[in-house]
Design a protein around this motif. Structure first.
Motif, mmCIF file in Angstrom:
data_model
loop_
_atom_site.group_PDB
_atom_site.id
_atom_site.type_symbol
_atom_site.label_atom_id
_atom_site.label_comp_id
_atom_site.label_asym_id
_atom_site.label_seq_id
_atom_site.Cartn_x
_atom_site.Cartn_y
_atom_site.Cartn_z
ATOM 1 N N CYS A 71 10.231 84.763 64.859
ATOM 2 C CA CYS A 71 11.318 84.303 63.996
ATOM 3 C C CYS A 71 12.038 85.524 63.442
ATOM 4 C CB CYS A 71 10.819 83.400 62.877
ATOM 5 S SG CYS A 71 9.708 84.190 61.684
ATOM 6 N N GLU A 72 13.347 85.443 63.360
ATOM 7 C CA GLU A 72 14.188 86.527 62.864
ATOM 8 C C GLU A 72 14.927 86.050 61.625
ATOM 9 O OE1 GLU A 72 16.921 89.792 64.997
ATOM 10 O OE2 GLU A 72 17.718 87.764 65.138
ATOM 11 N N VAL A 73 14.770 86.812 60.528
ATOM 12 C CA VAL A 73 15.349 86.424 59.242
ATOM 13 C C VAL A 73 16.475 87.402 58.905
ATOM 14 C CG1 VAL A 73 14.893 86.026 56.798
ATOM 15 C CG2 VAL A 73 13.135 85.510 58.499
ATOM 16 N N GLU A 74 17.633 86.855 58.528
ATOM 17 C CA GLU A 74 18.784 87.635 58.115
ATOM 18 C C GLU A 74 19.188 87.192 56.710
ATOM 19 O OE1 GLU A 74 20.871 88.191 62.526
ATOM 20 O OE2 GLU A 74 21.675 86.754 61.083
ATOM 21 N N VAL A 75 19.495 88.169 55.845
ATOM 22 C CA VAL A 75 19.905 87.850 54.475
ATOM 23 C C VAL A 75 21.234 88.555 54.197
ATOM 24 C CG1 VAL A 75 17.580 87.484 53.602
ATOM 25 C CG2 VAL A 75 18.544 89.784 53.560
ATOM 26 N N TRP A 76 22.035 87.919 53.327
ATOM 27 C CA TRP A 76 23.308 88.466 52.877
ATOM 28 C C TRP A 76 23.252 88.675 51.368
ATOM 29 C CZ3 TRP A 76 22.867 85.395 57.068
ATOM 30 C CH2 TRP A 76 23.585 85.732 58.213
ATOM 31 N N ARG A 77 24.179 89.476 50.873
ATOM 32 C CA ARG A 77 24.215 89.719 49.437
ATOM 33 C C ARG A 77 24.585 88.449 48.683
ATOM 34 N NH1 ARG A 77 28.324 92.821 48.124
ATOM 35 N NH2 ARG A 77 29.304 92.836 50.166
ATOM 36 N N ARG A 78 24.047 88.361 47.502
ATOM 37 C CA ARG A 78 24.319 87.214 46.644
ATOM 38 C C ARG A 78 25.809 87.160 46.315
ATOM 39 N NH1 ARG A 78 20.903 87.163 41.271
ATOM 40 N NH2 ARG A 78 19.329 87.523 42.890
ATOM 41 N N ASN A 79 26.309 85.957 46.145
ATOM 42 C CA ASN A 79 27.695 85.697 45.739
ATOM 43 C C ASN A 79 28.702 86.141 46.787
ATOM 44 O OD1 ASN A 79 26.648 84.828 43.235
ATOM 45 N ND2 ASN A 79 26.714 86.928 42.446
ATOM 46 N N THR A 80 28.259 86.244 48.043
ATOM 47 C CA THR A 80 29.194 86.568 49.116
ATOM 48 C C THR A 80 29.054 85.548 50.221
ATOM 49 O OG1 THR A 80 27.576 88.006 50.211
ATOM 50 C CG2 THR A 80 29.110 89.045 48.663
ATOM 51 N N LEU A 81 30.129 85.377 50.974
ATOM 52 C CA LEU A 81 30.076 84.478 52.118
ATOM 53 C C LEU A 81 29.287 85.151 53.236
ATOM 54 C CD1 LEU A 81 33.768 83.198 52.147
ATOM 55 C CD2 LEU A 81 31.740 81.997 51.308
ATOM 56 N N PRO A 82 28.384 84.416 53.885
ATOM 57 C CA PRO A 82 27.577 85.016 54.967
ATOM 58 C C PRO A 82 28.400 85.221 56.221
ATOM 59 C CG PRO A 82 27.043 82.689 54.727
ATOM 60 C CD PRO A 82 28.011 83.006 53.626
ATOM 61 N N GLN A 83 29.250 86.235 56.197
ATOM 62 C CA GLN A 83 30.101 86.543 57.334
ATOM 63 C C GLN A 83 29.807 87.958 57.802
ATOM 64 O OE1 GLN A 83 34.031 85.965 55.825
ATOM 65 N NE2 GLN A 83 33.900 83.739 55.801
ATOM 66 N N GLY A 84 30.062 88.201 59.087
ATOM 67 C CA GLY A 84 29.851 89.544 59.626
ATOM 68 C C GLY A 84 28.382 89.904 59.694
ATOM 69 N N GLN A 85 28.134 91.205 59.667
ATOM 70 C CA GLN A 85 26.765 91.700 59.788
ATOM 71 C C GLN A 85 25.966 91.371 58.529
ATOM 72 O OE1 GLN A 85 25.235 93.108 62.410
ATOM 73 N NE2 GLN A 85 27.112 92.782 63.582
ATOM 74 N N PRO A 86 24.714 90.947 58.675
ATOM 75 C CA PRO A 86 23.889 90.677 57.496
ATOM 76 C C PRO A 86 23.544 91.974 56.774
ATOM 77 C CG PRO A 86 22.584 90.511 59.495
ATOM 78 C CD PRO A 86 24.008 90.679 59.941
ATOM 79 N N THR A 87 23.167 91.821 55.515
ATOM 80 C CA THR A 87 22.791 92.988 54.722
ATOM 81 C C THR A 87 21.435 93.534 55.151
ATOM 82 O OG1 THR A 87 24.025 92.021 52.897
ATOM 83 C CG2 THR A 87 22.536 93.833 52.364
ATOM 84 N N ALA A 88 20.503 92.653 55.490
ATOM 85 C CA ALA A 88 19.170 93.095 55.921
ATOM 86 C C ALA A 88 18.647 92.102 56.956
ATOM 87 C CB ALA A 88 18.218 93.192 54.740
ATOM 88 N N THR A 89 17.810 92.599 57.850
ATOM 89 C CA THR A 89 17.241 91.790 58.937
ATOM 90 C C THR A 89 15.791 92.188 59.129
ATOM 91 O OG1 THR A 89 19.386 91.680 60.039
ATOM 92 C CG2 THR A 89 17.469 91.107 61.351
ATOM 93 N N THR A 90 14.959 91.194 59.436
ATOM 94 C CA THR A 90 13.570 91.488 59.773
ATOM 95 C C THR A 90 13.091 90.500 60.818
ATOM 96 O OG1 THR A 90 11.351 91.857 58.892
ATOM 97 C CG2 THR A 90 12.598 90.030 57.953
ATOM 98 N N ARG A 91 12.126 90.934 61.604
ATOM 99 C CA ARG A 91 11.519 90.072 62.614
ATOM 100 C C ARG A 91 10.039 89.918 62.308
ATOM 101 N NH1 ARG A 91 13.400 90.724 68.925
ATOM 102 N NH2 ARG A 91 15.631 90.306 68.639
ATOM 103 N N SER A 92 9.554 88.742 62.625
ATOM 104 C CA SER A 92 8.138 88.479 62.386
ATOM 105 C C SER A 92 7.293 89.058 63.509
ATOM 106 C CB SER A 92 7.902 86.964 62.310
ATOM 107 O OG SER A 92 8.049 86.394 63.607
ATOM 108 N N ASN A 93 5.989 88.888 63.338
ATOM 109 C CA ASN A 93 5.068 89.214 64.421
ATOM 110 C C ASN A 93 5.256 88.211 65.560
ATOM 111 O OD1 ASN A 93 3.935 87.440 62.283
ATOM 112 N ND2 ASN A 93 2.409 87.036 63.878
ATOM 113 N N ALA A 94 4.787 88.573 66.742
ATOM 114 C CA ALA A 94 4.896 87.692 67.903
ATOM 115 C C ALA A 94 3.659 86.799 67.993
ATOM 116 C CB ALA A 94 5.047 88.513 69.176
ATOM 117 N N VAL A 95 3.885 85.532 68.317
ATOM 118 C CA VAL A 95 2.801 84.561 68.511
ATOM 119 C C VAL A 95 2.930 84.003 69.922
ATOM 120 C CG1 VAL A 95 1.845 82.346 67.794
ATOM 121 C CG2 VAL A 95 2.644 83.979 66.068
ATOM 122 N N GLY A 96 1.843 84.138 70.712
ATOM 123 C CA GLY A 96 1.840 83.637 72.080
ATOM 124 C C GLY A 96 1.328 82.204 72.146
#
Length: 1033
Positions: free
Chosen positions: A668-693
């Motif tokens: 799973c890949e999680v993307e977050v945007w800054r508060r009080n802004t429209l989620p447009q363009g590149q996200p502010t931060a991104t992280t990926r989880s561990n892999a599950v087979g």
């Protein structure tokens, strides 16, 4: 060039550097003798390179004068205080250095300079750590020459210039100034004229300046400048004579080439004293500055001025003499005189003896330029209140208005008359202006010292103790001072707001708010911080304005802005990682962060990599912050069987009816945007989880194939069938059957004959892909569990072990899946021949043939055969890296077939006699190497019109063929062998030399033999003459 210690290194360093050139800009510097020096830049030298600069020459100075030469060093390493050593190269010995004076070594001077140095006739004055002045208090003729300034090395290595030179020439002093001394007495208002004769005969180009001065006071200690003609031919009056010069009362006239006359139209009591003339000779140095090289003063003329005894009195008074900045100064000048109303007075206001304003008898105000501007701004006023009272008012006084004020009153016969009858000067009144002190107190704070990117910043600036309007400026200094201070916002005194260039775009940080909450409270709100760079120091700069002055104070506070990536983490879990086909599975993505995730826009994407891996992940679906789902195209049917749910910071993916295509690795890949802004363009931060087979287990295969071994014997040319039987399987399975052959030769690699997939599509192996082979090997499904391999017209080449591999395939919702496979037992196919044998030579041979030559391999049948039979023969060739392949076949009907058409032109079968099947290769190639053998078959027709049956076959022994590269031509052999080539080249020369030597020896022996014969003959003739009396002819 000076060579002290390590002189060789220094010399090399100087030679190594490229030739520099000097660029100098003149600049007047402090010296006691008004010496000028230049700031010079050495172009062509790198940074960190020592540069010594000396006053630019040639310089011309007058004998007997006080001379200074400056020297400085830059680009050095070591202590800030550098040492200097001065030397001279005299014109009589321009190559010999004569040491003068040093700042470090008292024993440095040579004997001729020791006395002058010890008596301070020559000394060095240090202006600063790296700059000095050489003083020569009384210049002598012997002081002319080239002066060198040297700085001892303090650097790690010699690099740059360590000395510089200048040329000083000593010239005679030809300046003269003379005036006849007089004692003059003049009545106040009378005219006076003095004459000064000035001359020079210097050969260099010089200018003259001539000035008149007056010695006044007790002991004649005060010198007052009257009027001077400068070197630039400009007349400059002294401060006390400026007004009289402007009205023409004081003049200087030049008569002829040497005469200068001072004229004063009406002497005043202030002119009384000792008058003299001073002349100066000036020369322009190479740095374009002018230097006075000689000054001469004349004798003095004593002037006494008799006052007319007038009744004019002048007094000055101030309403307040101790003021603060911004206060108002009012001065009154009061004139005392009899019958003042009928008399004409002109009043001058003076500050520190400099004119401020003038009021003429008509009351017309005349101001100096500086004060005229202030009068236009309403800051100064001077007027005539009455004929005896004159007023000067200065509004909003400043520190520059400090000093002693006087008023000077002159009586004139009529308005507009330049000649005064009498003048009187008031006493001085001291006016002190004190600077205003600000009592402003400033404090800066924030209610948001630590925030996450996207949060708002609130900054508070509190001002106390101000009585005037203030302007506020906010600035920002990024963390760790990575850049300059950035202007955020400004509020002017009138409340006008302006934003810094970085903060004008409201789409990035939102609309900034700068508010004045109360008279002394200012608030700055940044609604939406960008990232860590918005942290750091925020400062408030407040300026208080009062009476044309300003006071500024600033304070700052620290703010930390954390990245949204800080603490952002995703963990993927699944309770079951191995699921059966058709079972459901669920993946849970747990997201955590160092801030409240529910308050920021979050997007979760599900990624999938099939098994086996394809190298990258495919996007299955992405859930945007507004709930919109974007489905990927990697699995078209995924949308209909996936269910997405969210609970707080837990995101779940539920997959119904798992199939084999769902097997693989999930993230799973999680993307977050800054508060009080429209989620447009590149996200502010991104992280990926561990892999599950996830592993999807397909239905278990129950396939069983008969594994019984068997043997089938057939006669040559007959048809046969190999059976493959399925013993047990599921009812709805389909099968793919592949038939294999393992020949009886030593090479036991299985050969694929034909494959029939679950759709009955046939695919032949490479060894059986020829049309003749396809027509003889047929795969057939007899029943649901029985498959046959039919071999038509089998021959001896078909001998071997046959088996089948059965694959079980099952249709599972989205496609066909292989469940398993089974291998049958081997069926050995053998040929049963009649009791008749053929005989061929069985001996194995090895032969080597050179490439390009002809080769014949023999295959000769031995013994008798039945006349009703026919023979067929096949030649085979085998290699280490491949199977044995047939080269050509001679059938019993006389036809020859080549498995490869390319061999028909290279292989020939010779049959000179019955039973001889020799193979001929007209031109052997490297690829022909290998093992050869032949196989002969005997055929007999069963009866008239029937088919031919194989009665017997026999194989010959093996012949190992090795190819040899062709022999190179003779010329190539010669050229490729240097010893042979040298032998062939030099052999004729050696033979010719031997023949020549042999000819020389033959000639030499023949010559000697001829000489001996002549001598013997003469002797014999001589003997005949002696005995017989015969004369020699």
């Amino acid at each position: 060039m000076r060579l002290h210690s390590n002189s060789l290194q220094y010399y090399i360093a100087v030679l190594y550097a490229s030739r520099p050139f000097w660029v100098c800009s003149p600049q007047v510097a402090y010296t006691p003798a008004n010496t000028t020096y230049a700031n010079c830049l050495l172009t062509g030298l790198s940074a960190g390179q020592r540069v010594v600069t000396v006053q630019k020459g040639p310089l011309y100075r007058v004998k007997g004068s006080h001379v200074t030469l400056w020297c400085k060093v830059s680009g050095y390493q070591g202590p800030a205080e550098q040492n200097f050593q001065w030397s001279i190269y005299l014109p009589s010995a321009p190559e010999r250095e004569v040491q003068i004076v040093s700042t470090i070594d008292p024993s440095f001077p040579y004997a001729i300079y020791t006395q002058r140095v010890h008596s301070r006739g020559i000394y060095v004055e240090r202006v600063q750590g790296d700059a000095v002045l050489l003083h020569i208090t009384e210049l002598q003729d012997r002081d002319a020459g080239v002066y060198e300034c040297h700085t001892p090395n303090t650097d790690e290595r010699y690099f740059g210039s360590y000395s510089a030179k200048t040329n000083l020439s000593v010239i005679a002093d030809t300046l003269s100034a003379s005036m006849v001394p007089q004692v003059l007495t003049r009545a106040e208002g009378e005219a006076m004229e003095l004459t000064c004769e000035v001359s020079k005969s210097t050969t260099q180009h010089t200018h003259l300046s001539v000035g008149w001065y007056c010695l006044q006071g007790a002991g004649e200690s005060h010198v007052e400048e009257v009027l001077t003609l400068s070197k630039d031919f400009v007349l400059r009056p002294g401060p006390s004579y400026a007004q009289r010069f402007l009205v023409g009362d004081v003049r200087l006239n030049k008569v002829g080439n040497t005469m200068y006359k001072l004229f004063i139209g009406g002497v005043q009591p202030s002119d009384q004293g000792q008058l003299y003339c001073e002349a100066a000779e000036w020369i322009e140095d190479p740095d374009e500055t002018w230097k006075d090289i000689s000054r001469k003063q004349t004798g003095r003329t004593s002037l006494a001025v008799m006052s007319q005894g007038r009744d004019l009195s002048v007094d000055i008074a101030a309403a307040e003499s101790s003021l603060s900045e911004g206060d108002t100064l009012q001065l009154n000048c009061m004139v005392g005189a009899q019958k003042s109303s009928s008399r004409n007075f002109q009043v001058l206001w003076l500050l520190n003896r400099v004119e401020v304003a003038r009021v003429d008898p008509h009351g017309v105000l005349i101001l100096e330029e500086e004060y005229e501007e202030r009068a236009k701004l309403g800051q100064l006023r001077a007027f005539k209140q009455s004929n005896t009272v004159y007023v000067l008012t200065i509004y909003e006084v400043g520190l520059k208005d400090n000093g002693i004020y006087r008023c000077s009153v002159s009586e004139v016969k009529a308005p507009g008359d330049f000649h005064s009858i009498q003048t009187n000067l008031s006493s001085g009144i001291q006016v002190d202006v004190k600077p205003i002190e600000s009592r402003m107190h400033l404090s800066v704070s924030t209610s948001t010292p630590q925030v996450v990117a996207g949060d708002a910043l609130t900054l508070l600036c509190e001002v106390q103790g101000t009585t005037s309007p203030v302007s506020v400026q906010w600035w920002h200094l990024p963390p760790q001072h990575l850049g300059p201070r950035v202007l955020v916002a400004t509020m002017e005194r009138d409340g006008t707001l302006s934003l810094g260039s970085v903060y004008r775009d409201g789409g990035t940080r939102g609309s900034l708010r700068l508010e004045k909450a109360s008279s002394g409270t200012f608030t700055l709100v940044i609604p939406n911080t960008l990232d860590e760079s918005d942290g750091g120091q925020y400062g408030c700069e407040v300026t208080e304005w009062s009476r044309g002055q300003s006071w500024t104070k600033e304070r700052e506070t620290a703010v930390t802005v954390s990245s949204m990536a800080l603490g952002l983490h995703a963990t993927l879990r699944s309770r079951i990682v191995t699921v059966r086909y058709g079972q459901s599975l669920e993946l849970d993505c747990q997201v955590s962060a160092g801030y409240t995730l529910e308050k920021v826009p979050v997007s979760v994407g599900w990624l999938f990599q099939p098994s086996p891996p394809t190298g990258h992940y495919h996007k299955l679906v992405q859930v945007l912050p507004n709930g919109t789902m974007n489905w990927g195209t990697a699995q078209p049917h995924f949308q209909g069987k996936a269910q997405l749910t969210k609970a707080a910071t837990s995101f779940r993916l539920h997959i119904h009816n798992a199939v084999a295509a769902n097997e693989g690795t999930y993230q799973c890949e999680v993307e977050v945007w800054r508060r009080n802004t429209l989620p447009q363009g590149q996200p502010t931060a991104t992280t990926r989880s561990n892999a599950v087979g996830i592993k999807v287990v397909l239905p278990e295969s129950k396939l069983q194939v008969a594994t019984k071994e068997s043997t089938v014997e057939i006669a040559g040319g007959a048809d046969t069938t190999i059976e493959c039987r399925i013993m047990f399987t599921q009812n709805n399975s389909q099968f793919a059957v592949t038939w294999y052959l393992i020949r009886s030769s030593a090479d036991a690699t299985p050969l694929q004959i034909v494959r029939a997939d679950y759709s009955s599509v046939l695919e032949y192996g490479s060894e059986f892909s020829l049309p003749a082979q396809k027509s003889r090997f047929l795969s057939q499904r007899v029943s649901s569990n029985v498959f046959w391999l039919q071999i038509l017209s089998a021959d001896s080449s078909d001998e071997g072990r046959y088996y089948c591999v059965v694959e079980e395939w099952l249709w599972l919702v989205d496609g066909w899946y292989k469940l398993g496979e089974g291998t049958s037992g081997r069926t050995t196919l053998e040929f049963k021949l009649p009791e008749h044998e053929l005989q061929l030579e069985k001996t194995n041979h090895s032969i080597s043939v050179r490439e390009g030559e002809e080769m014949t391999l023999h295959c000769l049948l031995q013994g008798a055969r039945l006349p009703t039979t026919r023979l067929s023969a096949t030649w085979f060739r085998g290699e280490e890296s491949s199977h044995v392949r047939p080269l050509l076949t001679l059938h019993h009907d006389g036809t020859i077939k080549y498995p490869q058409d390319s061999l028909s032109g290279r292989l020939h079968l010779r049959c000179p006699t019955t039973g001889d099947f020799s193979l001929m290769l007209p031109s052997v190639e490297e690829s022909d190497a290998g093992v050869y053998f032949c196989e002969v078959q005997e055929w007999q027709q069963q009866s008239e019109g029937k088919s031919w049956a194989l009665r017997a076959l026999v194989r010959s022994g093996y012949t190992q063929l090795t190819t040899i590269p062709p022999e190179p031509p003779v010329l190539s052999m010669i050229c490729s062998s240097p010893p042979l080539l040298n032998f062939i080249l030099y052999l004729p020369l050696v033979l010719i030399l031997l023949l020549a030597l042999g000819g020389v020896f033959c000639w030499y022996f023949k010559f000697r033999k001829s000489n001996r014969g002549n001598i013997t003959g003469e002797d014999q003739l001589m003997e005949l003459q002696g005995t017989g009396g015969v004369k020699k002819t």
